[in-house]
Design an enzyme around this catalytic site. Sequence first.
Site, short mmCIF file in Angstrom:
data_model
loop_
_atom_site.label_atom_id
_atom_site.label_comp_id
_atom_site.label_asym_id
_atom_site.label_seq_id
_atom_site.Cartn_x
_atom_site.Cartn_y
_atom_site.Cartn_z
N ASP A 16 -7.51 -2.84 5.62
CA ASP A 16 -7.89 -4.25 5.66
C ASP A 16 -6.73 -5.17 5.98
O ASP A 16 -6.83 -6.02 6.86
CB ASP A 16 -8.53 -4.67 4.32
CG ASP A 16 -9.91 -4.06 4.16
OD1 ASP A 16 -10.71 -4.19 5.10
OD2 ASP A 16 -10.17 -3.45 3.11
N ARG A 97 -0.77 -10.72 -9.33
CA ARG A 97 -1.14 -11.65 -8.27
C ARG A 97 -0.30 -12.94 -8.24
O ARG A 97 0.14 -13.36 -7.17
CB ARG A 97 -2.64 -11.96 -8.33
CG ARG A 97 -3.52 -10.72 -8.14
CD ARG A 97 -3.22 -10.02 -6.80
NE ARG A 97 -4.00 -8.79 -6.62
CZ ARG A 97 -3.51 -7.57 -6.73
NH1 ARG A 97 -2.24 -7.38 -7.04
NH2 ARG A 97 -4.26 -6.51 -6.52
N ASP A 126 -9.19 -11.47 -7.28
CA ASP A 126 -7.85 -11.56 -6.70
C ASP A 126 -7.72 -12.71 -5.71
O ASP A 126 -6.69 -13.37 -5.64
CB ASP A 126 -7.45 -10.22 -6.06
CG ASP A 126 -7.12 -9.17 -7.13
OD1 ASP A 126 -6.73 -9.58 -8.24
OD2 ASP A 126 -7.26 -7.97 -6.84
N SER A 177 -12.01 2.19 -5.07
CA SER A 177 -11.08 1.13 -4.74
C SER A 177 -10.05 1.08 -5.87
O SER A 177 -10.40 0.90 -7.03
CB SER A 177 -11.84 -0.19 -4.63
OG SER A 177 -10.93 -1.25 -4.75
#
Length: 399
Positions: A16, A97, A126, A177
């Site tokens: 991605d 993050r 996120d 994931s």
Amino acid sequence: MGRAKKVILAYSGGVDTSVCIPYLKQEWGVEEIITLAADLGQGDELEPVREKALKSGASESLVADVKDIFVKDYAFPSIQANALYENRYPLGTALARPLIAKILVEAAAKYGADAIAHGCTGKGNDQVRFDVSCAALNPNLKILAPAREWGMSREQTIAYGEKFGIPAPVKKSSPFSIDKNLLGRSIEAGTLEDPANEPPEEIYEMTKAIADTPKEPEYLEIGFQKGLPTTINGTAKNPVELIEQLNKIVGNHGIGRIDMIENRLVGIKSREIYESPAMVVLINAHRDLESLTLTADVTQYKRGIEETYTKLVYNGLWYSPLKAALDAFIQQTQERVSGVVRLKLFKGNAIIVGRWSDNTLYTPDLATYGADDQFDHKAAEGFIYVWGLPTRIWAQGNK
Ligand code: ARG
């Protein structure tokens, strides 16, 4: 005119984020892309990741080792806050993050970029954490999130990348994931999407299956100074070392696995599996040491602060005025939270079996039921009379 001229892209090396590079240029008219990969102790080789960004069309590819800041400035304060989202998740992903956002914003200033980009979809937490953190640190930067808009399936994303020389993942990529760093692994999707399904053993890397853990218990002593963990079994450790070693020691006993249905900020319930051996044990030990060294009212009041703190961090408000104010409160409480917590590790359990501190508020001659009891039992009578007075009056009026 494109949506931005020069972009700093948060880069992981995955499909991605790699596809974001040609996509931003082709579809959104971005002129130049600089990628930034953060080393958060995820254990991946970052040199190949760096090269992959250049092959995918980045003009420059940065790697930042931020392990030390990650533990000191993000994980440790959240241990002091005993932060467990919905009572269970130690925030391994959520804490990373705001730090990634910080280095993205710093890189944007250094390289004169007018936008930040990331590969998050529109369904997760996120994206919120990145967008809000970047906005808090530099409200003038644009934020581009192509995966929120491109509407491509996994197959389409891979095919799009191949047109621009981005190789499809070699091995059939994992159906799960996974986000990982020093603090743990967050695993979702695949067969886990059915909450009734038991997580398959193969998803775990940091924790052993109970069947394979040692047959004898192991004792572990964690030392704290002002609420920060500093020693393992009496030996001083720097923050990164401490987390790494605890992950190993504790994970070996199968401790730190969490299987939960979690409420995301965007309103979706998701089934999440975490393994976070060091953090789970550190938070439990820290909370225990607080029970020895804080007064009753501070301990109890702090629980509410912790709940608010944890939600703020989970919901992307790391850089917010309320978070800063809660930090100040929490720091103030940690002054005397120094001492040692002793644990017994066995078959998936980290059982606290002892604690001691120079700042202990535990008073043996008041607590004891033995002959040397110093507590004034007679004084209790008057206390109870006053304490119960409102209730007594209410009861009288009631008949
Ligand atoms: N639900 C967790 C959080 O919001 C973890 C999400 C991480 N992503 C993943 N691919 N498992 O912090």
